[in-house]
Design a protein around this motif. Structure first.
Motif, PDB file in Angstrom:
ATOM      1  N   CYS A 184       0.838  -1.202   0.000  1.00  0.00           N
ATOM      2  CA  CYS A 184       0.000   0.000   0.000  1.00  0.00           C
ATOM      3  C   CYS A 184       0.872   1.251   0.000  1.00  0.00           C
ATOM      4  N   SER A 185       0.481   2.259  -0.813  1.00  0.00           N
ATOM      5  CA  SER A 185       1.259   3.499  -0.915  1.00  0.00           C
ATOM      6  C   SER A 185       0.956   4.485   0.200  1.00  0.00           C
ATOM      7  N   GLU A 186      -0.049   4.229   1.012  1.00  0.00           N
ATOM      8  CA  GLU A 186      -0.496   5.194   2.007  1.00  0.00           C
ATOM      9  C   GLU A 186       0.554   5.449   3.090  1.00  0.00           C
ATOM     10  N   ARG A 187       0.769   6.740   3.364  1.00  0.00           N
ATOM     11  CA  ARG A 187       1.529   7.161   4.539  1.00  0.00           C
ATOM     12  C   ARG A 187       0.564   7.848   5.494  1.00  0.00           C
ATOM     13  N   PHE A 188       0.870   7.794   6.784  1.00  0.00           N
ATOM     14  CA  PHE A 188       0.090   8.644   7.668  1.00  0.00           C
ATOM     15  C   PHE A 188       1.017   9.597   8.414  1.00  0.00           C
ATOM     16  N   HIS A 189       0.529  10.841   8.519  1.00  0.00           N
ATOM     17  CA  HIS A 189       1.235  11.919   9.177  1.00  0.00           C
ATOM     18  C   HIS A 189       0.554  12.121  10.525  1.00  0.00           C
ATOM     19  N   MET A 190       1.281  11.875  11.602  1.00  0.00           N
ATOM     20  CA  MET A 190       0.662  11.907  12.920  1.00  0.00           C
ATOM     21  C   MET A 190       1.016  13.188  13.653  1.00  0.00           C
ATOM     22  N   LEU A 191      -0.016  13.775  14.305  1.00  0.00           N
ATOM     23  CA  LEU A 191       0.123  15.001  15.072  1.00  0.00           C
ATOM     24  C   LEU A 191      -0.519  14.810  16.444  1.00  0.00           C
ATOM     25  N   CYS A 192      -0.098  15.642  17.388  1.00  0.00           N
ATOM     26  CA  CYS A 192      -0.743  15.692  18.699  1.00  0.00           C
ATOM     27  C   CYS A 192      -1.407  17.052  18.839  1.00  0.00           C
ATOM     28  N   ALA A 193      -2.658  17.063  19.293  1.00  0.00           N
ATOM     29  CA  ALA A 193      -3.411  18.300  19.466  1.00  0.00           C
ATOM     30  C   ALA A 193      -3.771  18.486  20.928  1.00  0.00           C
ATOM     31  N   ARG A 194      -3.557  19.691  21.423  1.00  0.00           N
ATOM     32  CA  ARG A 194      -4.027  20.016  22.768  1.00  0.00           C
ATOM     33  C   ARG A 194      -5.527  20.299  22.701  1.00  0.00           C
ATOM     34  N   VAL A 195      -6.297  19.663  23.584  1.00  0.00           N
ATOM     35  CA  VAL A 195      -7.752  19.848  23.605  1.00  0.00           C
ATOM     36  C   VAL A 195      -8.230  19.992  25.042  1.00  0.00           C
ATOM     37  N   ASP A 196      -9.461  20.444  25.171  1.00  0.00           N
ATOM     38  CA  ASP A 196     -10.168  20.424  26.456  1.00  0.00           C
ATOM     39  C   ASP A 196     -11.096  19.217  26.420  1.00  0.00           C
ATOM     40  N   ALA A 197     -10.753  18.194  27.175  1.00  0.00           N
ATOM     41  CA  ALA A 197     -11.501  16.935  27.135  1.00  0.00           C
ATOM     42  C   ALA A 197     -12.737  16.940  28.016  1.00  0.00           C
ATOM     43  N   ALA A 198     -13.007  18.050  28.682  1.00  0.00           N
ATOM     44  CA  ALA A 198     -14.149  18.072  29.603  1.00  0.00           C
ATOM     45  C   ALA A 198     -15.454  17.761  28.895  1.00  0.00           C
TER      46      ALA A 198
END
Length: 209
Positions: A130-144
């Protein structure tokens, strides 16, 4: 470790399947480690757009926000067909990685990223076919407010959203209960960087340089 380019000769490329996925058959030869070229061989390749994966993390509550949705492919191994994952989506024409991350975060979890997104890694999902790559990021969120059912009706998405203390999520990985690759990578990355994020994201200006 080396990754020296070697010659690849594509002799013939034939469309084998065209639907949601696109599959081509390649007849090719490639350079060998000890010199020369391989014999002709057939390889099927699934051509797929790159994807963006987002690990939403609340440094104040020390929680990750995860999603659960139906995945038909899991049925082939006799596993339950509902997978716990991180937010993810494909990059469409004209979109940046950050555009996709923020869009998918809103569509799949109902949350918005606070401040800048942090790069985690870029990897091929399964380069054997498979040619797919994934670009992973971390996001700051308010989980409340994390929870409920999200997703787009026209994409047949039925996504359950929930927040989980990081310690609980990581213990599931340690117990072999995490089978989703982006989620496993995200939790391992967060285990390495969590203390720094909790310190730096405590600053009201966001992540300090």
């Amino acid at each position: 470790m080396t990754n020296q380019p070697r010659p690849v000769e594509i002799i013939r490329q034939t469309p084998a399947f065209r639907a949601h996925l696109k599959v081509d058959e390649l007849i090719l030869r490639h350079g060998l480690f000890d010199g020369g070229m391989s014999d002709e061989m057939s390889r099927e390749v699934v051509w797929r757009r790159d994807a963006v994966c987002v690990l939403p993390y609340d440094p104040v509550r020390d929680e990750v926000v995860l999603i659960e949705q139906f995945r038909a492919a899991l049925l082939f191994n006799g596993d339950p067909a509902w997978s716990v994952e991180v937010v993810a989506g494909l990059i469409e024409d004209g979109e940046s990685i950050e555009d996709v991350a923020r869009r998918e975060l809103k569509e799949e979890s109902g949350l918005e990223a606070i401040g800048p997104l942090l790069p985690v890694t870029n990897v091929y999902s399964t380069p054997g076919f498979c040619s797919e790559r994934f670009h992973m990021l971390c996001a700051r969120v308010d989980a409340a407010g994390a929870g409920g059912i999200h997703g787009l009706d026209h994409e047949h998405e039925d996504i359950r959203v929930f927040a989980l203390p990081f310690a609980d999520a990581f213990s599931q990985w340690e117990g072999g209960k995490i089978s989703n690759t982006p989620m496993a990578i995200g939790l391992l990355w967060l285990a390495l960087h969590r203390n720094r994020l909790r310190r730096d994201w405590a600053d009201p200006r966001g992540l300090r340089p």
